[in-house]
Motif scaffolding. Structure first.
Motif, short mmCIF file in Angstrom:
data_model
loop_
_atom_site.label_atom_id
_atom_site.label_comp_id
_atom_site.label_asym_id
_atom_site.label_seq_id
_atom_site.Cartn_x
_atom_site.Cartn_y
_atom_site.Cartn_z
N GLY A 102 13.73 6.77 -11.10
CA GLY A 102 14.62 7.82 -10.61
C GLY A 102 13.93 9.05 -10.07
O GLY A 102 14.59 10.01 -9.68
N VAL A 103 12.59 9.03 -10.00
CA VAL A 103 11.82 10.19 -9.53
C VAL A 103 11.15 9.85 -8.21
O VAL A 103 10.58 8.76 -8.04
N ASN A 104 11.20 10.77 -7.25
CA ASN A 104 10.55 10.58 -5.96
C ASN A 104 9.04 10.71 -6.13
O ASN A 104 8.53 11.78 -6.46
N ILE A 105 8.29 9.61 -5.91
CA ILE A 105 6.83 9.64 -6.07
C ILE A 105 6.10 9.50 -4.73
O ILE A 105 4.90 9.29 -4.70
N THR A 106 6.84 9.65 -3.63
CA THR A 106 6.27 9.41 -2.30
C THR A 106 5.04 10.26 -2.03
O THR A 106 4.06 9.79 -1.43
N ALA A 107 5.05 11.51 -2.48
CA ALA A 107 3.95 12.42 -2.18
C ALA A 107 2.91 12.48 -3.31
O ALA A 107 1.92 13.21 -3.20
N ARG A 108 3.09 11.70 -4.37
CA ARG A 108 2.14 11.71 -5.48
C ARG A 108 0.84 11.02 -5.07
O ARG A 108 0.84 10.08 -4.27
N SER A 109 -0.27 11.43 -5.66
CA SER A 109 -1.55 10.76 -5.40
C SER A 109 -1.54 9.40 -6.10
O SER A 109 -0.77 9.16 -7.03
N SER A 110 -2.44 8.52 -5.65
CA SER A 110 -2.55 7.20 -6.26
C SER A 110 -2.89 7.31 -7.74
O SER A 110 -2.40 6.54 -8.57
N ALA A 111 -3.74 8.27 -8.09
CA ALA A 111 -4.12 8.47 -9.49
C ALA A 111 -2.92 8.91 -10.33
O ALA A 111 -2.71 8.43 -11.45
N ASN B 81 0.82 -1.22 0.00
CA ASN B 81 0.00 0.00 0.00
C ASN B 81 0.85 1.26 0.00
O ASN B 81 0.46 2.29 -0.57
N LEU B 82 2.01 1.20 0.62
CA LEU B 82 2.92 2.35 0.64
C LEU B 82 3.49 2.65 -0.74
O LEU B 82 3.75 3.81 -1.08
N LEU B 83 3.67 1.61 -1.56
CA LEU B 83 4.27 1.80 -2.88
C LEU B 83 3.42 2.69 -3.77
O LEU B 83 3.95 3.42 -4.61
N THR B 84 2.10 2.62 -3.60
CA THR B 84 1.20 3.39 -4.46
C THR B 84 0.45 4.47 -3.70
O THR B 84 -0.53 5.02 -4.19
#
Length: 261
Positions: A67-76, A50-53
């Motif tokens: 290579g891009v930090n997606i931690t704060a991106r929305s699931s969509a 669940n953390l991955l997405t």
């Protein structure tokens, strides 16, 4: 991060009211590989998934994709980057036909959105491609059946077919063979291999036969921490992994000792 790594986590952590479900897990997934996440019950596998997405926000650490930090991106947003996830419960439209389910995925991929009200002419342009995908998963003869009418194993095959239709770069599979009989498990194993031919797969899986049969790399979690990583041969001989599964130190193969992760 090298170009060979498509997905990476760095000290990924999640706390729930003082309980640490995922504890500083750093994972690297190689492009084009099938990477399995296994572990005993309560190991933190689903929480990590669940953390991955970003279905759950991490308490600490980060997720890197291409290579891009997606931690704060929305699931969509994460889905739009080319990451598609399946769930333990089959996620298809039960009262649409198999053909319509695949057609919707193809519409999404073509940037048409979920326009159920589009003209028949517009929707029918996806039919040939949808039938090809259904043939790939051996469901073409059921194309006019409602999804609610087909067997459980066929629903999971349909879900993988919709994944193929979306043409993702990275597929996340959560317990793809859960609740299946032997024949269905063999079928899904072959479908996962097909899905992985031109893309990367990360899967949480409890069936050790599946893990041993199709995984290139395995990460073992226990009590939220990474216990071991490597090939099936590597981790199945690891004393710490054996103890986590067996509850005692004993030199046995985890695949024959315990069939649930």
């Amino acid at each position: 991060m090298t170009q060979d790594i498509i997905l990476q986590t760095e000290s990924l952590t999640r706390d729930f009211n003082g309980f640490r479900a995922v504890d500083s897990v750093s994972l690297s997934v190689r492009r084009g590989h099938i990477h399995a996440i296994i572990g005993p019950n309560g190991a933190g596998k689903t929480t990590f998934f669940n953390l991955l997405t970003n279905f759950i926000r991490p308490s600490a650490g980060k997720v890197m994709y291409e290579g891009v930090n997606i931690t704060a991106r929305s699931s969509a947003d994460i889905a739009n980057l080319g990451i598609v996830r399946s769930f333990q419960i089959s996620a298809v439209f039960p009262h649409l036909t198999l053909l319509q389910n695949i057609r919707i995925a193809l519409q999404k991929r073509a940037g048409k959105g979920l326009n159920f009200w589009s003209s028949k002419r517009i929707l029918n342009q996806f039919d040939d491609q949808a039938m090809q995908i259904l043939a790939l998963v051996r469901l073409e003869s059921l194309h006019d059946k409602l999804a609610v009418e087909i067997a459980y194993g066929q629903k999971r095959a349909l879900e993988l077919a919709t994944t193929i239709a979306l043409d993702p770069k990275l597929v996340l599979l959560d317990e793809p063979t859960q609740g299946m009989g032997h024949e269905d498990v063999e079928h899904i194993m072959e479908l996962v291999r097909q899905v992985a031919q031109n893309r990367t797969v990360v899967m949480v899986e409890h069936n050790m036969k599946v893990v041993a049969g199709i995984s290139d790399q395995i990460t073992v979690l226990a009590r939220g921490k990474e216990l071991a990583s490597g090939t099936y041969s590597d981790v199945s001989r690891n004393e710490a992994v054996i103890e986590a599964y067996m509850g005692r130190k004993r030199k046995r193969n985890i695949g024959t000792a315990h069939d649930n992760a």
